[in-house]
Enzyme design. Structure first.
Site, mmCIF file in Angstrom:
data_model
loop_
_atom_site.group_PDB
_atom_site.id
_atom_site.type_symbol
_atom_site.label_atom_id
_atom_site.label_comp_id
_atom_site.label_asym_id
_atom_site.label_seq_id
_atom_site.Cartn_x
_atom_site.Cartn_y
_atom_site.Cartn_z
ATOM 1 N N ASP A 14 111.444 42.812 46.847
ATOM 2 C CA ASP A 14 111.867 41.692 47.694
ATOM 3 C C ASP A 14 110.745 41.138 48.562
ATOM 4 O OD1 ASP A 14 114.488 42.180 46.745
ATOM 5 O OD2 ASP A 14 114.705 43.766 48.229
ATOM 6 N N LYS A 17 107.907 37.713 45.601
ATOM 7 C CA LYS A 17 107.008 37.499 44.438
ATOM 8 C C LYS A 17 107.412 36.272 43.627
ATOM 9 C CE LYS A 17 108.066 41.623 42.893
ATOM 10 N NZ LYS A 17 108.833 42.158 44.016
ATOM 11 N N GLY A 41 115.737 40.583 41.679
ATOM 12 C CA GLY A 41 116.363 39.340 42.118
ATOM 13 C C GLY A 41 115.287 38.476 42.726
ATOM 14 N N HIS A 42 114.878 37.429 42.016
ATOM 15 C CA HIS A 42 113.821 36.562 42.527
ATOM 16 C C HIS A 42 114.428 35.232 42.970
ATOM 17 C CE1 HIS A 42 110.814 39.104 40.019
ATOM 18 N NE2 HIS A 42 111.129 39.668 41.164
ATOM 19 N N GLN A 225 110.335 44.536 41.377
ATOM 20 C CA GLN A 225 110.438 45.605 42.379
ATOM 21 C C GLN A 225 109.082 45.768 43.095
ATOM 22 O OE1 GLN A 225 111.753 46.656 39.015
ATOM 23 N NE2 GLN A 225 113.596 45.634 39.672
HETATM 24 P P1 IMP Z 1 117.922 50.831 40.233
HETATM 25 O O1 IMP Z 1 116.642 50.135 39.889
HETATM 26 O O2 IMP Z 1 119.124 49.937 40.134
HETATM 27 O O3 IMP Z 1 118.095 52.133 39.511
HETATM 28 O O4 IMP Z 1 117.854 51.221 41.789
HETATM 29 C C1 IMP Z 1 116.939 52.189 42.306
HETATM 30 C C2 IMP Z 1 116.414 51.775 43.660
HETATM 31 O O5 IMP Z 1 115.590 50.620 43.522
HETATM 32 C C3 IMP Z 1 117.495 51.360 44.667
HETATM 33 O O6 IMP Z 1 117.066 51.738 45.957
HETATM 34 C C4 IMP Z 1 117.540 49.861 44.566
HETATM 35 O O7 IMP Z 1 118.032 49.247 45.734
HETATM 36 C C5 IMP Z 1 116.064 49.565 44.362
HETATM 37 N N1 IMP Z 1 115.793 48.313 43.660
HETATM 38 C C6 IMP Z 1 115.879 48.078 42.327
HETATM 39 N N2 IMP Z 1 115.514 46.812 42.052
HETATM 40 C C7 IMP Z 1 115.171 46.245 43.213
HETATM 41 C C8 IMP Z 1 114.649 44.961 43.572
HETATM 42 O O8 IMP Z 1 114.418 44.079 42.743
HETATM 43 N N3 IMP Z 1 114.409 44.757 44.906
HETATM 44 C C9 IMP Z 1 114.607 45.715 45.833
HETATM 45 N N4 IMP Z 1 115.069 46.953 45.547
HETATM 46 C C10 IMP Z 1 115.341 47.203 44.247
#
Ligand code: IMP
Length: 431
Positions: A14, A17, A41-42, A225
């Site tokens: 977040d 990017k 989520g962009h 991420q």
């Molecule tokens: P997962 O990727 O859904 O398995 O989540 C694992 C961890 O990564 C959690 O803490 C999510 O909130 C975090 N996470 C996954 N994708 C994003 C992103 O695009 N932005 C922020 N946090 C993310």
């Protein structure tokens, strides 16, 4: 000349990017998503309209750019189609210029159910995943049991493999997690029309990218991420299941390091984290309120409130090292407008020994650190929308300068608001 540019998150995702990729891709021919899935989520604001992309690379909003979803990305065909349709509603037609890798692993219903069931069982130790099935899909890939995009091209084989995999999943879902089972026939029935939609997009994307390199085209690689959600370098186990650092770009595309000419790390002017896990500079007071409200710090994938904190320069320095960053981009500077004072964390101390510690390694080490801060005077003027460095308030310039001094790396881009044009290009990174 910086032909190919990589954009990576230096925090916990977040960082903004999407907007930077969108801006840089204006001068490029290709934009590539390399890892992660629709957990990302962009958010982009184009002509006042908010567009949130999860799987499609952000640079695709430029009409003449070709988008690639490469082999390292885990793809949910249904979410991909949903996003293509959402873009069509905004008069952006992705289908003819978007290619997806035949090698990319698929995310299917059983991955999502497993993600949800696991988190429920973990209770207070839950990771706080996005519940999109990301972890289980990557597990299948590593376990060599996963279905890939190319498996969609043979219906008989697909049906057989699905039956086998679903059997394996149902055993765990029902017996161990006491969760509902899934039905492979329903998955298959839903999948068949989806295959028709994406069929023409399936390609050997590594080959496409190497042809683009041969043709001297500019490519932008879009990280998803952030560095500290990386499966190897992040705050394990509170991480995602892919390599969000530079290695993920290389293995996720099949393009080697000699073709990555510039690696830009994106950091917010402060920090946020969504989901559980260590966050040394986390705030719980009125400053959290300020950052949260002014920065609209709510997850664009799950809508959860993001945790907020001061900028952590110790981890930023770590991100610079592990990604071989060439320069930095700082986003959301305008969110700090109006604060009396601003802090950055410049070192960590161990809570028990009060000694400096270089970098925590285990979750226990993380629990036992206190951040040491440098404090700066804030600024009352608005920086929102400023486009020239010299127009920033002196205090903001000093804040930026100090970050450059400590990190020993230049800040080439400063983002001063959500719109495409709210940006200071300190250096033209394409020259
Ligand atoms: P997962 O990727 O859904 O398995 O989540 C694992 C961890 O990564 C959690 O803490 C999510 O909130 C975090 N996470 C996954 N994708 C994003 C992103 O695009 N932005 C922020 N946090 C993310």
């Amino acid at each position: 000349m910086n032909k190919n540019i990589v954009i990576l998150g230096t925090q916990w995702g977040d960082e903004g990017k999407g907007k930077i990729v969108d801006c840089i891709t204006k001068n490029a021919s290709y934009v590539v998503r390399c890892q992660g899935g629709h957990n990302a989520g962009h958010t982009l604001v184009v002509n006042g309209k908010k567009i949130i992309l999860h799987l499609i690379p952000s640079g695709l909003l430029h009409n003449d750019v070709i988008g690639i979803i490469a082999n390292g990305v885990v793809i949910s065909p249904f979410d991909l189609i949903k996003e293509i349709k959402m873009l069509e509603a905004h008069d952006i037609f992705a289908k003819k210029r978007l290619f997806i890798s035949n090698e990319a692993p698929l995310i299917l219903k059983y991955h999502i159910e497993m993600d949800i069931a696991r988190e429920k069982k973990l209770g207070t130790r839950a990771i706080g995943t996005t519940g999109r099935g990301i972890g289980p899909a990557y597990e299948d890939k590593i376990a060599r049991r996963g279905l890939r995009v190319k498996d969609l091209q043979n219906e008989t084989k697909l049906s057989m493999r699905l039956e086998e995999i679903v059997d394996y999943y149902n055993h765990q879902l029902v017996s161990f997690y006491k969760h509902k089972s899934v039905d492979y026939k329903i998955i298959l029935k839903n999948l068949l029309p989806a295959i028709d939609v994406i069929q023409d997009m399936i390609q050997d994307t590594t080959q496409i990218l190497h042809q683009a390199i041969k043709d001297n085209k500019k490519i932008v690689f879009e990280g998803a991420q952030g560095s500290f959600l990386d499966i190897d370098h992040g705050t394990y186990p509170y991480v995602t299941s892919s390599n969000t650092t530079i290695g993920g770009i290389i293995s996720g595309t099949g393009v080697g390091p000699k073709h990555l000419n510039c690696i830009i790390g994106v950091t917010k002017a402060y920090s946020t984290r969504v989901g559980n896990g260590p966050f040394p500079t986390e705030l719980f007071d009125v400053i959290d309120d300020h950052l949260s409200k002014k920065g609209h710090e709510f997850g664009s994938t799950t809508g959860r409130k993001r945790r907020t904190g001061w900028l952590d320069v110790v981890s930023l320095c770590r991100a610079i090292k592990i990604n071989s960053l060439s320069s930095l981009c700082i986003t959301k500077l305008d969110v700090l407008d109006g604060l009396d004072e601003i802090k950055i964390c410049t070192s960590y101390k161990n809570t028990n020994t009060i000694k400096n510690i270089l970098y925590p390694n285990t979750i226990n080490d993380w629990k036992n650190i206190i951040p040491v801060y440098e404090t700066f005077p804030g600024w009352k003027e608005k920086t929102l929308g400023i486009k020239k460095l010299e127009d920033l308030p002196e205090q903001a310039k000093n804040y930026i300068k100090r970050i450059e001094e400590i990190t020993k790396i230049s800040i080439d881009i400063i983002s001063t608001g959500p719109e495409r044009s709210d940006m200071i290009l300190v250096k033209n990174i394409f020259s």
